[in-house]
Write an enzyme that holds these catalytic residues in place. Structure first.
Site, PDB file in Angstrom:
ATOM      1  N   LYS A   1      12.213  -3.419  -9.841  1.00 54.58           N
ATOM      2  CA  LYS A   1      11.317  -2.321 -10.230  1.00 54.58           C
ATOM      3  C   LYS A   1      11.612  -1.840 -11.645  1.00 54.58           C
ATOM      4  O   LYS A   1      10.714  -1.394 -12.343  1.00 54.58           O
ATOM      5  CB  LYS A   1      11.401  -1.169  -9.224  1.00 54.58           C
ATOM      6  CG  LYS A   1      10.707  -1.501  -7.914  1.00 54.58           C
ATOM      7  CD  LYS A   1      10.420  -0.287  -7.077  1.00 54.58           C
ATOM      8  CE  LYS A   1       9.651  -0.660  -5.822  1.00 54.58           C
ATOM      9  NZ  LYS A   1       9.588   0.434  -4.845  1.00 54.58           N
TER      10      LYS A   1
ATOM     11  N   LYS B   1       6.854 -12.721  -2.822  1.00 57.75           N
ATOM     12  CA  LYS B   1       6.460 -12.068  -1.556  1.00 57.75           C
ATOM     13  C   LYS B   1       5.105 -11.364  -1.700  1.00 57.75           C
ATOM     14  O   LYS B   1       4.741 -10.950  -2.809  1.00 57.75           O
ATOM     15  CB  LYS B   1       7.554 -11.096  -1.089  1.00 57.75           C
ATOM     16  CG  LYS B   1       7.622  -9.840  -1.874  1.00 57.75           C
ATOM     17  CD  LYS B   1       8.469  -8.769  -1.188  1.00 57.75           C
ATOM     18  CE  LYS B   1       8.367  -7.527  -2.059  1.00 57.75           C
ATOM     19  NZ  LYS B   1       9.128  -6.408  -1.731  1.00 57.75           N
TER      20      LYS B   1
ATOM     21  N   LYS C   1       1.891  -5.056  -2.137  1.00 52.81           N
ATOM     22  CA  LYS C   1       0.669  -4.267  -2.336  1.00 52.81           C
ATOM     23  C   LYS C   1       0.449  -3.897  -3.796  1.00 52.81           C
ATOM     24  O   LYS C   1      -0.648  -3.497  -4.169  1.00 52.81           O
ATOM     25  CB  LYS C   1       0.642  -3.037  -1.426  1.00 52.81           C
ATOM     26  CG  LYS C   1       1.886  -2.212  -1.353  1.00 52.81           C
ATOM     27  CD  LYS C   1       1.778  -1.178  -0.218  1.00 52.81           C
ATOM     28  CE  LYS C   1       3.131  -0.594   0.142  1.00 52.81           C
ATOM     29  NZ  LYS C   1       3.163   0.153   1.363  1.00 52.81           N
TER      30      LYS C   1
HETATM   31  P1  TYM Z   1       7.414  -0.617   1.941  1.00 47.53           P
HETATM   32  O1  TYM Z   1       6.446   0.504   1.997  1.00 47.53           O
HETATM   33  O2  TYM Z   1       7.534  -1.379   0.663  1.00 47.53           O
HETATM   34  O3  TYM Z   1       7.100  -1.695   3.054  1.00 47.53           O
HETATM   35  C1  TYM Z   1       6.935  -1.304   4.400  1.00 47.53           C
HETATM   36  C2  TYM Z   1       7.502  -2.349   5.326  1.00 47.53           C
HETATM   37  O4  TYM Z   1       6.856  -3.605   5.137  1.00 47.53           O
HETATM   38  C3  TYM Z   1       7.826  -4.623   4.923  1.00 47.53           C
HETATM   39  N1  TYM Z   1       7.270  -5.621   3.989  1.00 47.53           N
HETATM   40  C4  TYM Z   1       7.153  -6.918   4.270  1.00 47.53           C
HETATM   41  N2  TYM Z   1       7.480  -7.628   5.361  1.00 47.53           N
HETATM   42  C5  TYM Z   1       7.196  -8.949   5.340  1.00 47.53           C
HETATM   43  N3  TYM Z   1       6.632  -9.579   4.282  1.00 47.53           N
HETATM   44  C6  TYM Z   1       6.284  -8.902   3.162  1.00 47.53           C
HETATM   45  N4  TYM Z   1       5.721  -9.524   2.146  1.00 47.53           N
HETATM   46  C7  TYM Z   1       6.550  -7.511   3.119  1.00 47.53           C
HETATM   47  N5  TYM Z   1       6.343  -6.546   2.206  1.00 47.53           N
HETATM   48  C8  TYM Z   1       6.794  -5.399   2.748  1.00 47.53           C
HETATM   49  C9  TYM Z   1       9.018  -3.899   4.314  1.00 47.53           C
HETATM   50  O5  TYM Z   1      10.209  -4.638   4.485  1.00 47.53           O
HETATM   51  C10 TYM Z   1       8.999  -2.615   5.091  1.00 47.53           C
HETATM   52  O6  TYM Z   1       9.626  -2.767   6.331  1.00 47.53           O
HETATM   53  N6  TYM Z   1      11.819   1.582   1.332  1.00 47.53           N
HETATM   54  C11 TYM Z   1      10.819   1.242   2.320  1.00 47.53           C
HETATM   55  C12 TYM Z   1      10.324   2.451   3.098  1.00 47.53           C
HETATM   56  C13 TYM Z   1      11.395   3.273   3.690  1.00 47.53           C
HETATM   57  C14 TYM Z   1      12.170   2.956   4.849  1.00 47.53           C
HETATM   58  C15 TYM Z   1      13.057   4.054   5.033  1.00 47.53           C
HETATM   59  C16 TYM Z   1      12.193   1.878   5.718  1.00 47.53           C
HETATM   60  C17 TYM Z   1      11.801   4.491   3.232  1.00 47.53           C
HETATM   61  N7  TYM Z   1      12.816   4.960   4.034  1.00 47.53           N
HETATM   62  C18 TYM Z   1      13.969   4.088   6.090  1.00 47.53           C
HETATM   63  C19 TYM Z   1      13.104   1.907   6.768  1.00 47.53           C
HETATM   64  C20 TYM Z   1      13.986   2.998   6.940  1.00 47.53           C
HETATM   65  C21 TYM Z   1       9.654   0.597   1.615  1.00 47.53           C
HETATM   66  O7  TYM Z   1       9.409   0.813   0.455  1.00 47.53           O
HETATM   67  O8  TYM Z   1       8.859  -0.137   2.413  1.00 47.53           O
END
Ligand code: TYM
Length: 325
Positions: free
Chosen positions: A110, A192, A195
């Site tokens: 990032k 990967k 979004k």
């Molecule tokens: P975020 O919003 O980027 O993504 C949400 C969830 O989707 C999963 N993910 C994927 N899984 C498979 N293939 C992909 N291409 C892919 N892209 C995203 C992510 O692994 C995630 O599970 N930091 C986290 C949000 C968060 C969180 C937490 C998660 C904040 N606090 C506490 C667990 C526990 C995030 O940005 O996810």
């Protein structure tokens, strides 16, 4: 078992988020005490539109519900509604070594992507995430592969806290699906699915059928014509095979046999059908929930109240142990 996970509100939910995270949540919610939230405070670390933030939060709650989360079982809420997340994050900042944060892959990625906005929040992001998990004393965190390193850091922080202030937190484990923990981009299968990339690289949960079909038909595939799973030689087709397999519950082997000698075109056409049909009930439910404005509000209020009971109890204990009363 207590389980915690969250998704950032900005951007649309895609098939990667669903297969990596949400699908696991749906399976877990019946047998476990689940805490699922919208990580709005995390979203502030990268550029966003203030005027659109609340709308995107509502959209994510609707996506949770349309995908099958049950608010009578899982606790569903907005992170910023429970102030203890930020309070605990500050306290954990004082025990998290800065070197651990500087080596985080997401921080490095990032800071490259948002060169003009390398704010301190981008660096301490995983500490807030640790607070999200530890506040509920979660044992397991179902996410995609990209969050595994952050959960590992949470274990380190929990261990440090326990050593310094006495046994308080469990060391949570990551929970990832065998396939689909890292779904790849449709336009560049070496990256990967994300979004923040171009829309045609992702299938969004609520894409219309024609859009889904177009994206799949134009997805980057590899040279050759055999529909075979081979992550290094055929990353594009392998990624599409994973999607096919997860949505139909057929094994990859079965699908390879089904499309033997049929070529990429026919396989993609069939996959487009599978995805369109799988997501159809999601689109229908989304439209239903969109007409029930106050329902989302009610869910978030109820979720906040349930989450706060746990969060307040943990913070009371943490404050006492750290000598802050
Ligand atoms: P975020 O919003 O980027 O993504 C949400 C969830 O989707 C999963 N993910 C994927 N899984 C498979 N293939 C992909 N291409 C892919 N892209 C995203 C992510 O692994 C995630 O599970 N930091 C986290 C949000 C968060 C969180 C937490 C998660 C904040 N606090 C506490 C667990 C526990 C995030 O940005 O996810």
């Amino acid at each position: 078992m207590r389980i915690v996970s969250g998704i950032q509100p900005t951007g649309q939910i895609h098939l990667g988020n669903y297969l990596g995270a949400i699908k696991q949540w749906i399976d877990l919610q019946n047998e476990n005490e689940c805490v699922f939230f919208i990580a709005d405070l995390h979203a502030l670390t990268t550029p966003y539109e203030t005027k659109l933030l609340q709308k995107s939060i509502t959209e994510k709650v609707i996506a949770y519900l349309a995908a099958g989360l049950n608010p009578d079982k899982a606790i569903i809420f907005k992170q910023s509604d429970v102030k203890e997340h930020t309070e605990l994050a500050w306290l954990l900042n004082t025990i998290c070594p800065i070197g651990e944060l500087e080596r985080m892959t997401q921080y490095k990625d990032k800071s490259k992507k948002y060169k003009d906005n390398i704010n301190a929040g981008l660096l301490t992001y995983p500490v807030l995430m640790s607070a999200d998990i530890m506040l509920y004393k979660a044992m397991a965190v179902p996410t995609g592969k990209d969050q595994e390193q952050h959960v590992e850091l949470t274990r380190t922080i929990a261990r440090k806290f326990n050593q310094r202030f006495g046994e308080t937190f469990p060391e949570p484990k990551s929970m990832m699906p065998e396939y689909g923990a890292k779904l790849m981009s449709l336009t560049d299968p070496k990256k990967k699915m994300s979004k923040s990339d171009e829309p045609k690289s992702c299938i969004f949960l609520f894409d219309e059928p024609e859009v889904i079909t177009k994206k799949i038909m134009s997805a980057e595939t590899d040279s050759g014509k055999d529909v075979l799973y081979n992550i290094t030689k055929k990353p594009g087709i392998s990624n599409l095979l994973v999607i096919y397999s997860l949505l139909t519950k057929k094994s990859i082997k079965e699908i390879e046999i089904e499309f033997k000698d049929k070529g990429y075109g026919e396989f993609k056409k069939s996959l487009a059908n599978v995805v369109v049909n799988y997501l159809e009930p999601f689109r229908i439910k989304k439209k239903e929930f969109e007409t029930r404005d106050s329902y989302v509000k009610e869910i978030l209020e109820k979720g906040q109240a349930r989450a706060r009971v746990i969060a307040e109890a943990t913070m009371k204990e943490v404050r006492e142990k750290m000598g802050i009363i």
